[in-house]
Design a protein around this motif. Structure first.
Motif, mmCIF file in Angstrom:
data_model
loop_
_atom_site.group_PDB
_atom_site.id
_atom_site.type_symbol
_atom_site.label_atom_id
_atom_site.label_comp_id
_atom_site.label_asym_id
_atom_site.label_seq_id
_atom_site.Cartn_x
_atom_site.Cartn_y
_atom_site.Cartn_z
ATOM 1 N N LEU A 46 -24.640 -26.503 12.048
ATOM 2 C CA LEU A 46 -25.426 -26.462 10.808
ATOM 3 C C LEU A 46 -24.817 -27.369 9.749
ATOM 4 O O LEU A 46 -25.518 -28.154 9.086
ATOM 5 N N VAL A 47 -23.535 -27.283 9.564
ATOM 6 C CA VAL A 47 -22.861 -28.080 8.538
ATOM 7 C C VAL A 47 -23.005 -29.573 8.819
ATOM 8 O O VAL A 47 -23.341 -30.364 7.929
ATOM 9 N N LEU A 48 -22.766 -29.963 10.075
ATOM 10 C CA LEU A 48 -22.826 -31.382 10.434
ATOM 11 C C LEU A 48 -24.245 -31.955 10.250
ATOM 12 O O LEU A 48 -24.432 -33.027 9.672
ATOM 13 N N VAL A 49 -25.241 -31.223 10.747
ATOM 14 C CA VAL A 49 -26.615 -31.709 10.672
ATOM 15 C C VAL A 49 -27.088 -31.769 9.220
ATOM 16 O O VAL A 49 -27.731 -32.734 8.785
ATOM 17 N N ILE A 50 -26.784 -30.727 8.440
ATOM 18 C CA ILE A 50 -27.206 -30.712 7.032
ATOM 19 C C ILE A 50 -26.569 -31.856 6.260
ATOM 20 O O ILE A 50 -27.206 -32.490 5.415
ATOM 21 N N LEU A 51 -25.307 -32.167 6.551
ATOM 22 C CA LEU A 51 -24.649 -33.296 5.891
ATOM 23 C C LEU A 51 -25.366 -34.611 6.199
ATOM 24 O O LEU A 51 -25.594 -35.436 5.303
ATOM 25 N N VAL A 52 -25.736 -34.796 7.478
ATOM 26 C CA VAL A 52 -26.440 -36.031 7.859
ATOM 27 C C VAL A 52 -27.792 -36.114 7.145
ATOM 28 O O VAL A 52 -28.179 -37.163 6.631
ATOM 29 N N VAL A 53 -28.515 -34.983 7.090
ATOM 30 C CA VAL A 53 -29.830 -34.959 6.434
ATOM 31 C C VAL A 53 -29.697 -35.278 4.956
ATOM 32 O O VAL A 53 -30.464 -36.077 4.395
ATOM 33 N N MET A 54 -28.731 -34.656 4.279
ATOM 34 C CA MET A 54 -28.561 -34.863 2.837
ATOM 35 C C MET A 54 -28.211 -36.310 2.519
ATOM 36 O O MET A 54 -28.752 -36.899 1.576
ATOM 37 N N VAL A 55 -27.297 -36.874 3.299
ATOM 38 C CA VAL A 55 -26.908 -38.275 3.051
ATOM 39 C C VAL A 55 -28.092 -39.204 3.283
ATOM 40 O O VAL A 55 -28.375 -40.089 2.467
ATOM 41 N N SER A 56 -28.798 -38.990 4.392
ATOM 42 C CA SER A 56 -29.936 -39.862 4.711
ATOM 43 C C SER A 56 -31.044 -39.724 3.682
ATOM 44 O O SER A 56 -31.612 -40.722 3.214
ATOM 45 N N PHE A 57 -31.363 -38.488 3.296
ATOM 46 C CA PHE A 57 -32.428 -38.248 2.320
ATOM 47 C C PHE A 57 -32.075 -38.855 0.963
ATOM 48 O O PHE A 57 -32.913 -39.461 0.303
ATOM 49 N N GLY A 58 -30.828 -38.692 0.566
ATOM 50 C CA GLY A 58 -30.408 -39.252 -0.717
ATOM 51 C C GLY A 58 -30.496 -40.763 -0.766
ATOM 52 O O GLY A 58 -30.770 -41.357 -1.815
ATOM 53 N N MET A 59 -30.290 -41.416 0.369
ATOM 54 C CA MET A 59 -30.367 -42.883 0.419
ATOM 55 C C MET A 59 -31.806 -43.384 0.510
ATOM 56 O O MET A 59 -32.142 -44.437 -0.041
ATOM 57 N N MET A 60 -32.675 -42.626 1.177
ATOM 58 C CA MET A 60 -34.035 -43.113 1.408
ATOM 59 C C MET A 60 -34.979 -42.868 0.242
ATOM 60 O O MET A 60 -35.916 -43.641 0.032
ATOM 61 N N GLY A 61 -34.775 -41.799 -0.523
ATOM 62 C CA GLY A 61 -35.683 -41.472 -1.624
ATOM 63 C C GLY A 61 -35.923 -42.630 -2.576
ATOM 64 O O GLY A 61 -37.076 -43.037 -2.805
ATOM 65 N N PRO A 62 -34.861 -43.229 -3.160
ATOM 66 C CA PRO A 62 -35.071 -44.374 -4.074
ATOM 67 C C PRO A 62 -35.698 -45.580 -3.377
ATOM 68 O O PRO A 62 -36.416 -46.359 -4.009
#
Length: 583
Positions: A162-178
């Motif tokens: 859970l921790v590993l996957v959520i970290l990947v999602v958060m980093v990717s989402f934060g980069m793609m939004g802008p």
């Protein structure tokens, strides 16, 4: 999400049905690992009848999940198409209520992108909601609980995943939004450049600017490409990372419990079941992360759509107000300043026009003539002062009266694709052939219409591309007068006509529209010399008014314009242009 709440209520049955189908699909997926575990344990003890029984159950569950998934996909696609159509219709209808200043705020190309690309992104979001909104949380929660119940001693493995996957999602989402916001911005720029070039192709060709325009277009295209490639890089990192975590955890679990199979062979089935649920946990997070990434772009589009739908029109119309009693117009200390400008374009304008009069408006370029026209037609409301039309304050007049009683003919006519009859019926929806013939005759358009094989059913290309400038102006004049308006405003609308055609149009308007107040804005004094009253504008102020011969004597501004044009007309008389072409 306010935008979607409206459509969720509208298509409530479809949403409920879709969610039920998703629930069936998820339940069948959660049951399958347990059945598979029983089959493996039966294989270990060579229980053929049990293997056959649970095999049939597994096939039945798979078929049930398949049918539910297909029905959910069909239903989601159908509803998303309808909602996408509704959103486009809502945007288009909203734009129709905008004042001209509202449209200038957004720009035409911006609104086109919101109507097309942004509405498509919103439609895609509906598919995500119907196919994944319930599937992901149900699969995640169900598989998480069942995984812990299967092997509670390995709870920490699940937590690590859970921790590993959520970290990947958060980093990717934060980069793609802008990046998605920039993509929409560059799409708008490309659309604006393309539209500007296609509409102004003659200018581009005349000044040999093809290379410069290509360079400008490519510059924006490269910016868009760069942002899309960056998003692709992020995805290329995110997806393999998910699979690495999933495969790595599966291998780790097999390693951890590998030695236990010698002591208890039944643990093989439990291991398969645990890994299956662990894979479901990771897959739900991975798919959820991808859906969030896709949805992030859609939410940018939704916010842009809401910006249009929530914009209040700067100008409102009274649906139940009175109609004009007559064609009189009165300006009382009217001033107007465009949005974003400090200096008023018109200042303290006062005059009165009686019903049935012909009024000329003249002035140098930038004197405020076109702005005055737009106030008369209520394209804009004045910043201060009062306008009384037909014995009623302008804002109180019913919306239908604007359409029926006031007609504006612009210098640059815009003709929509269709037929000549369609074009004229924009001025009066139920116009008869006799009325069209009369209007075309007054506007001196009947001559070239009758030369067409289909006459009034002749095709009009988009923006009237198959007609000359003078022909388009004459069709525009015919469209403006066909409904016998009480007020007819001509904004330099004979500028593309030769002197003879202009004279015939002017005579036709005077002879046939005796009960119509005519306001003629023109650069040429010869076009308004016959007027009952002439308004002279200079730098946004009304500096003189009266008949032609009085203004020659009393107005320096008018006399200067007249002398300048008189000299030009004398030169034209010495060197006449007899080629008959209209520009």
């Amino acid at each position: 999400m306010d935008l979607f709440l409206v459509y969720i209520k509208k298509y409530k049955g479809a949403f409920i049905g879709s969610f039920l189908l998703v629930g069936i699909t998820v339940v069948t997926m959660l049951i399958q690992p347990n059945i598979l575990s029983l089959i493996i344990n039966s294989i270990v003890v060579s229980d053929t009848s049990t293997i056959r029984y649970y095999g049939m159950v597994l096939i039945g569950l798979a078929l049930l999940g398949l049918v539910a998934g297909i029905l959910n996909t069909v239903l989601a696609s159908k509803v998303s198409q309808r909602i996408g159509s509704d959103i486009r219709e809502s945007i288009f209808s909203k734009v129709q209520t905008f004042s001209y200043s509202n449209i200038e705020k957004f720009s035409a190309s911006n609104l086109v992108i919101r109507l097309t690309n942004d509405s498509q992104q919103a439609q895609n979001l509906v598919v995500i909601i119907l196919m994944s909104l319930m599937r992901i949380p149900l699969m995640f929660i169900g598989s998480l609980i069942l995984a812990i119940m299967t092997m509670p001693q390995l709870w920490w493995v699940i937590l690590l995943v859970l921790v590993l996957v959520i970290l990947v999602v958060m980093v990717s989402f934060g980069m793609m939004g802008p990046k998605f916001a920039k993509i929409q911005h560059y799409l708008e720029n490309i659309n604006a450049i393309a539209k500007e070039n296609f509409m102004g192709m003659r200018v581009v060709k005349s000044f040999v600017q093809e290379d410069a325009e290509i360079k400008k277009f490519n510059t924006e295209g490269e910016k868009l490409t760069h942002e899309i490639i960056v998003v692709g890089y992020i995805f290329s990192f995110m997806i393999p990372t998910f699979f690495l975590i999933m495969d790595g955890m599966s291998a780790f679990v097999i390693f951890m419990i590998g030695n236990m199979t010698e002591i208890d062979p039944a643990v093989i089935g439990s291991t398969v079941k645990f890994i299956s649920y662990l894979v479901m946990v990771m897959m739900s997070l991975m798919i959820g992360g991808m859906m969030v990434s896709f949805a992030s772009r859609a939410f940018v589009s939704v916010s842009r759509i809401n910006e249009v739908l929530n914009t209040k029109a700067d100008m409102t119309f009274n649906e139940e107000g009175p109609h004009l009693d007559n064609g009189s117009i009165s300006f009382d200390n009217v001033s107007f300043t465009y949005l974003g400008q400090d200096k008023p374009t018109l200042q303290d304008i006062s005059f009165t026009i009686n019903h049935g009069e012909t009024i000329g408006v003249v002035g140098a370029t930038g004197s405020g003539k076109s702005t005055l026209v737009q106030l008369m037609a209520r394209i804009y409301d004045p910043s201060s002062g009062d306008i009384i039309v037909g014995n009623h304050p302008f804002p109180t007049i019913s919306k239908s009266s604007y359409h029926q009683d006031i007609s504006l003919v612009l210098q640059r006519p815009v003709l929509f694709s269709g037929t000549i009859a369609d074009t004229l019926r924009q001025g009066k929806a139920d116009a008869t052939l006799e009325e069209m013939v009369r209007a075309a005759e007054i506007a001196q358009a009947l001559e070239f219409i009758e030369k067409e094989a289909s006459q009034f059913e002749a095709t009009v290309y988009q923006r009237g591309a198959n007609f000359s400038g003078g022909q388009k102006q004459r069709l525009s004049i015919a469209r403006g007068l066909i409904g016998n308006p009480k007020i007819l405003i001509l904004d330099d609308s004979t500028s593309a006509l030769d002197a003879h055609s202009e004279k015939l149009v002017r005579e036709g308007l005077i002879e046939k529209l005796t009960e119509t107040t005519q306001v003629i804005i023109s650069q040429k004094i010869s076009s308004i010399v016959h007027a009952d009253n002439i308004l002279v504008l200079d730098e946004g102020r009304l500096v003189a008014q009266g008949k032609h011969h009085d203004l020659i004597q009393n107005s320096d501004v008018y006399r200067e314009i007249f002398e300048t044009q008189k000299g030009r007309d004398d030169h034209a008389d010495q060197h006449p242009n007899n080629d008959g072409k209209e520009f």
